[in-house]
Design an enzyme around this catalytic site. Structure first.
Site, mmCIF file in Angstrom:
data_model
loop_
_atom_site.group_PDB
_atom_site.id
_atom_site.type_symbol
_atom_site.label_atom_id
_atom_site.label_comp_id
_atom_site.label_asym_id
_atom_site.label_seq_id
_atom_site.Cartn_x
_atom_site.Cartn_y
_atom_site.Cartn_z
ATOM 1 N N GLU A 290 10.578 8.708 -3.707
ATOM 2 C CA GLU A 290 11.543 7.701 -4.166
ATOM 3 C C GLU A 290 12.467 8.285 -5.244
ATOM 4 O O GLU A 290 13.595 7.832 -5.401
ATOM 5 C CB GLU A 290 10.782 6.489 -4.735
ATOM 6 C CG GLU A 290 11.305 5.165 -4.222
ATOM 7 C CD GLU A 290 10.414 3.992 -4.573
ATOM 8 O OE1 GLU A 290 10.030 3.265 -3.654
ATOM 9 O OE2 GLU A 290 10.114 3.795 -5.760
ATOM 10 N N HIS A 311 -9.104 20.270 10.327
ATOM 11 C CA HIS A 311 -9.509 20.137 11.726
ATOM 12 C C HIS A 311 -8.539 19.275 12.514
ATOM 13 O O HIS A 311 -8.828 18.880 13.645
ATOM 14 C CB HIS A 311 -10.940 19.593 11.791
ATOM 15 C CG HIS A 311 -11.913 20.531 11.154
ATOM 16 N ND1 HIS A 311 -12.698 21.403 11.875
ATOM 17 C CD2 HIS A 311 -12.177 20.784 9.842
ATOM 18 C CE1 HIS A 311 -13.419 22.128 11.041
ATOM 19 N NE2 HIS A 311 -13.120 21.762 9.794
ATOM 20 N N LYS A 425 14.970 -4.468 3.579
ATOM 21 C CA LYS A 425 14.828 -5.857 3.114
ATOM 22 C C LYS A 425 15.974 -6.705 3.638
ATOM 23 O O LYS A 425 15.754 -7.826 4.110
ATOM 24 C CB LYS A 425 14.819 -5.909 1.576
ATOM 25 C CG LYS A 425 13.627 -5.245 0.945
ATOM 26 C CD LYS A 425 13.659 -5.421 -0.562
ATOM 27 C CE LYS A 425 12.647 -4.521 -1.233
ATOM 28 N NZ LYS A 425 12.810 -4.451 -2.684
HETATM 29 O O1 PA5 Z 1 8.999 2.160 -7.720
HETATM 30 C C1 PA5 Z 1 9.557 1.122 -7.425
HETATM 31 O O2 PA5 Z 1 10.488 0.686 -8.103
HETATM 32 C C2 PA5 Z 1 9.129 0.296 -6.217
HETATM 33 O O3 PA5 Z 1 8.168 0.945 -5.470
HETATM 34 C C3 PA5 Z 1 8.586 -1.026 -6.678
HETATM 35 O O4 PA5 Z 1 7.515 -0.790 -7.548
HETATM 36 C C4 PA5 Z 1 8.125 -1.873 -5.496
HETATM 37 O O5 PA5 Z 1 9.186 -2.086 -4.625
HETATM 38 C C5 PA5 Z 1 7.612 -3.223 -5.990
HETATM 39 O O6 PA5 Z 1 8.583 -3.871 -6.738
HETATM 40 P P1 PA5 Z 1 8.222 -5.067 -7.682
HETATM 41 O O7 PA5 Z 1 7.300 -4.590 -8.734
HETATM 42 O O8 PA5 Z 1 9.535 -5.530 -8.236
HETATM 43 O O9 PA5 Z 1 7.571 -6.139 -6.828
#
Ligand code: PA5
Length: 435
Positions: A290, A311, A425
């Site tokens: 990310e 394996h 989303k």
């Molecule tokens: O690292 C990030 O920003 C994302 O992975 C969020 O943690 C994830 O989408 C969950 O978001 P939220 O905590 O707003 O529900």
């Protein structure tokens, strides 16, 4: 704990990059660290994690400890509702520390942690509900935005179940909300219901939030020492902020990754020989994927658990496309000792191992694997933890976080945003007819 508990080694990567290149990338890592530490780079409103281990509020820790004390006697299970950064760090730490067979432990001093809000699988929830019928439980609902669909849906289902099982008053006692200080639906629900609540700081992104209440509350609920976790991270922080690149494990990791990437090594395989590190790998994949996977760039983070996956994926590692980097997370000492017994007949032919411990055998498997992969054209980086405990895991978390911030800046991206996560989303909301 003051002794060194993380060792970083590049001897099996050095012949894949020349020393001039590596020196250039080490210099770039110093520059990137300066950008990070002076807050002059992209995403500088999300740097709250950088000095976090040194300034965790003791009042917050006391509140966590008091919630743990209050709920522990009442709960056999504790459901952590969250997804991505609001879930993976917690699971990484707990699964690294707990027994693989924790669900079968009869005598437990602390609730067993289970997870929800990280999937939309109907069967998952259908299978979870009978457990919640059978066992007493508590809940932490964790969402920074407070609007993420997966945890919101899970919380609606589980809150309804809890209110039916315990009544509204008692349900209120059993629910903890961890969310933004001001915004989001979860914040509004928590205020209205009067749940015990914690704030996720504005300037700490989800994937860097394990040392906020996002991770600390559930990790403490599972019975682990969050003071030691923070202390391990704090020691790492002091070292990585100060040491010059040549002696700085986090900067060296960032430098090697970027040097290898510039030479066409585009996939990094995080491997271990300890299955309890599976979720450390999952957390690491999110952290790097990310943070760096944007603008058509970034090493693809992938993971394998050895010797199991030798394996299944061993063939590819040895002879597939030569664009792989391997980073091994190794654990030097196990907590327990299991020796190979002798057998009079030796029909299985393993008497030559009699008296050896499984750790000795596992270490030979690791050494053999590293040598084979290196000789097969895979640069191998090795991170060794002396043992798995709260302190070493705290150190490992900060090591990866700090290296990630530095590495993202070296790559030339904003390591602290995740614009691509929105695309699915939008489509899902359109398909569901959300107004
Ligand atoms: O690292 C990030 O920003 C994302 O992975 C969020 O943690 C994830 O989408 C969950 O978001 P939220 O905590 O707003 O529900």
């Amino acid at each position: 704990m003051t002794e060194k508990e993380l060792f970083f080694n590049t001897e099996n990567a050095e012949n894949f990059v020349n020393s001039e290149d590596i020196n250039n990338f080490l210099a770039l890592s110093e520059e990137a660290r300066k950008t990070l530490m002076t807050g002059t780079g992209a995403g500088n409103d999300f740097l709250g994690w950088v000095d976090l281990p040194g300034r965790i509020d003791s009042a917050e820790i006391k509140k966590i400890e008091s919630d743990v004390k209050r709920l522990t006697p009442k709960c056999r299970l504790f459901v952590v509702i969250g997804i991505g950064g609001s879930y993976l760090g917690t699971r990484a730490v707990i699964e690294a520390l707990q027994s693989e067979f924790a669900p079968f432990e009869q005598e437990r001093k602390h609730p067993y942690i289970i997870y929800a809000g990280h999937t939309l699988s109907e069967d998952y929830y259908a299978q979870l509900m009978p457990l919640l019928d059978r066992y007493d439980y508590g809940v932490a609902v964790i969402s920074k935005s407070g609007t993420t669909t997966e945890p919101a849906v899970a919380f609606r289902i589980i809150k309804g179940h809890m209110e039916k099982k315990y009544g509204q008053e008692e349900a209120r006692e059993r629910i903890i909300a961890i969310t933004d200080a001001h915004r989001g639906a979860l914040h509004a629900i928590a205020e209205q219901e009067g749940y015990s609540s914690y704030v996720i700081p504005d300037n700490v992104g989800g994937r860097f939030s394990v040392l906020t209440p996002v991770g600390l509350l559930p990790i403490a609920m599972a019975g682990y020492d969050i003071h030691r976790l923070i202390e391990g991270a704090h020691q790492a922080m002091q070292e990585y902020h100060r040491l010059p690149a040549q002696e700085n494990d986090a900067l060296r990791y960032a430098a090697y990754r970027n040097a290898l990437y510039s030479k066409g090594y585009k996939v990094e395989m995080l491997t271990n020989f300890t299955p309890s590190l599976k979720y450390v790998s999952e957390w690491w994949k999110q952290l790097y994927g990310e943070s760096e996977g944007k603008e058509g760039r970034g090493i693809l983070p992938h993971s394998l658990s050895f010797t199991t996956d030798l394996h299944s994926m061993g063939q590819y590692m040895q002879e597939g496309e030569r664009t792989l980097i391997e980073t091994v997370v190794s654990v030097a000492n196990s907590h327990e000792r299991v020796q190979i017994p002798t057998d009079e007949k030796d029909l299985d032919g393993v008497n030559y191992l009699t008296g050896k411990s499984l750790t000795e055998i596992n270490h030979c498997a690791e050494r053999g694997t590293i040598e084979a992969h290196h000789d097969g054209g895979v640069p191998v980086i090795r991170i060794e933890l002396t043992e798995l405990n709260e302190s070493s895991i705290g150190r490992l978390i900060y090591f990866f976080e700090y290296a990630c911030g530095v590495s993202g800046y070296m790559l030339g991206v904003n390591p602290f945003n995740q614009p691509g996560v929105e695309a699915y989303k939008k489509n899902m909301f359109r398909l569901l007819g959300k107004k």
